[in-house]
Design an enzyme around this catalytic site. Structure first.
Site, mmCIF file in Angstrom:
data_model
loop_
_atom_site.group_PDB
_atom_site.id
_atom_site.type_symbol
_atom_site.label_atom_id
_atom_site.label_comp_id
_atom_site.label_asym_id
_atom_site.label_seq_id
_atom_site.Cartn_x
_atom_site.Cartn_y
_atom_site.Cartn_z
ATOM 1 C CE LYS A 41 12.417 24.332 47.071
ATOM 2 N NZ LYS A 41 13.724 24.872 46.799
ATOM 3 C CG ASP A 66 6.992 25.152 53.858
ATOM 4 O OD1 ASP A 66 6.608 24.751 52.738
ATOM 5 O OD2 ASP A 66 8.109 25.646 54.050
ATOM 6 N NE ARG A 103 9.567 48.954 46.864
ATOM 7 C CZ ARG A 103 8.920 50.040 47.339
ATOM 8 N NH1 ARG A 103 7.813 49.913 48.061
ATOM 9 N NH2 ARG A 103 9.368 51.244 47.078
ATOM 10 C CE1 TYR A 142 15.952 24.124 52.706
ATOM 11 C CE2 TYR A 142 14.860 26.201 53.185
ATOM 12 C CZ TYR A 142 15.854 25.484 52.541
ATOM 13 O OH TYR A 142 16.743 26.139 51.736
HETATM 14 N N1 PLP Z 1 10.227 25.474 52.508
HETATM 15 C C1 PLP Z 1 10.656 24.262 52.145
HETATM 16 C C2 PLP Z 1 9.957 23.044 52.650
HETATM 17 C C3 PLP Z 1 11.771 24.134 51.307
HETATM 18 O O1 PLP Z 1 12.201 22.918 50.946
HETATM 19 C C4 PLP Z 1 12.419 25.307 50.846
HETATM 20 C C5 PLP Z 1 13.608 25.228 49.957
HETATM 21 O O2 PLP Z 1 14.141 24.166 49.717
HETATM 22 C C6 PLP Z 1 11.950 26.555 51.271
HETATM 23 C C7 PLP Z 1 10.843 26.609 52.090
HETATM 24 C C8 PLP Z 1 12.630 27.829 50.860
HETATM 25 O O3 PLP Z 1 12.321 28.159 49.562
HETATM 26 P P1 PLP Z 1 13.265 29.061 48.604
HETATM 27 O O4 PLP Z 1 14.486 28.261 48.339
HETATM 28 O O5 PLP Z 1 12.398 29.314 47.420
HETATM 29 O O6 PLP Z 1 13.593 30.308 49.369
#
Ligand code: PLP
Length: 389
Positions: free
Chosen positions: A203, A178, A54, A106
């Site tokens: 992604k 992000d 961890r 998001y």
């Molecule tokens: N940030 C963006 C721009 C996203 O599109 C997503 C998920 O679609 C996330 C964060 C969250 O990621 P996760 O689904 O891996 O928790």
């Protein structure tokens, strides 16, 4: 003669070669996966680098080094999801401190910010970061963190990282970007003034839709210890097997994204001239309001786009039913092409009013362009669009 400094490796080389041929035990070319949850101390009183997975794990460290190298960061923490990565940064805030976040981010990020605000963990101001006056007004009061998402999910709005980071700094706020939609192959926010980069490695970084994971990259070495300690305290660190797969995915990041964005550009041009389509959001189109900005701060326009269909919900249903190569599904950035309907899928949790304010219309479809043959993707969209009329 003075010794010349070693030539820095190109990011493509970093992506391919991170951890390759580093195995001291067997000389394995591909670094082995270390699944062990715990490690021998060797001697009483010793403090080995690895004690408990961890806290730290060799496979996860290798992935963290690769991601930090690609983003030009001092270090990275690998988390169990993209949301865990965002929450790791938010976890540094105290009650009474404030986050300035995009009103059109998001849906999961929006939900997380609202949920923590409701519990009194911090305050949030959602703002249109494309409106400099609104942003300046939001930063007149003290703020601890400015969160940026560019290009935004799902409207592909491009935000000026350098300008926003400048305003944030004057207000005494740290800046987190992000970078999920582009990956470090196409955008490096730390070089534009951000303190943190957040990734959903689910992604493009992993790229094969078989891992949910995340990462936070820090510009400043001083941030590594507190964020690492918090990730250990809260237990949000990523699993070794996921880290192994993600590192393997990263090796082909540049090749994938270059091919995927070429198809995305062709699809955007095709959709823009289609009579069943009301609007196309792709920063690579000259008609996109963020085109010049994207050109200046990105190394490519990426493989995500969205478009609005004429004909309402019925047309959306007919379009989705006629797709044969694209799949109707959430997520993005994998090798397979996907279509999502943000209002009922990725951004459903945001609520009608917040979606309306953000400009996320019920007629909007988000497209993640994969690695299938471009001609098949275009033919599939053509066939599905013909069915909407
Ligand atoms: N940030 C963006 C721009 C996203 O599109 C997503 C998920 O679609 C996330 C964060 C969250 O990621 P996760 O689904 O891996 O928790």
């Amino acid at each position: 003669m003075p010794k010349s400094l070693p030539r820095p490796k190109a990011p493509q080389t970093v992506a391919v070669s991170s951890g390759i041929a580093s195995d001291a035990a067997f000389g394995a070319i591909t670094p082995p996966i270390v699944l062990s949850s715990n490690f021998a101390f060797g001697e009483f009183g010793a403090s080995p680098r690895y004690e408990y997975s961890r806290t730290a794990n060799p496979t996860r460290s290798m992935l963290a080094d690769a991601i930090a190298g690609l983003e030009g960061g001092a270090g990275a923490i690998v988390t169990s999801s993209g949301m865990a990565a965002t929450d790791l940064v938010l976890g540094q805030l105290r009650p009474g401190e404030r986050v300035v976040a995009p009103h059109d981010c998001y849906g999961g990020t929006y939900r997380l910010l609202e949920a923590r605000r409701a519990k009194g963990h911090f305050d949030v101001t959602f703002v249109d970061q494309g409106d400099p006056d609104a942003l300046k007004a939001a930063l007149e009061k003290p703020a601890a963190l400015v969160l940026i998402e560019t290009p935004s999910n799902p409207l592909m709005r491009v935000r000026d990282i350098r300008a926003i980071a400048g305003l944030a700094r004057t207000a005494g706020a740290r800046v987190a970007v992000d970078n999920t939609f582009l990956s470090p192959a196409l955008q490096q926010p730390l070089r534009l003034g951000a303190d943190f980069v957040i990734h959903s490695t689910t992604k493009y970084l992993n790229g094969h839709s078989d891992v949910v994971g995340g990462a936070v990259v820090m510009a400043d070495e001083k941030d590594i210890e507190p964020l690492g300690a918090w990730a250990n305290i809260t237990g949000v660190t990523g699993a070794p097997f996921d880290s192994y797969l993600t590192l393997r995915g990263i090796r082909t990041l540049f090749a994938r994204i270059e091919r995927q964005q070429a198809s995305a550009a062709a699809i955007a041009v095709f959709l823009e001239s289609h009579p069943a389509v009301r609007a196309v959001h792709y920063p690579g189109l000259a008609s996109h309001p963020g085109h010049a900005l994207a050109r200046s701060q990105q190394a490519g326009f990426g493989a995500m786009l969205s478009f609005e269909l004429k004909g309402g919900t019925e047309a959306i249903g007919r379009f989705a039913r006629h797709l044969q190569v694209f799949t109707l599904a959430e997520s993005l950035g994998g090798i397979e092409s996907l279509v999502a309907h943000p209002a009922t899928m990725t951004h459903a949790g945001m609520g009608v009013e917040a979606r309306r304010k953000a400009g996320i219309d019920d007629s909007l479809l988000r497209v993640s362009v994969g690695l299938e043959a471009e001609a098949d993707l275009l033919a599939d969209l053509d066939g599905a669009l013909a069915a909407t009329g």
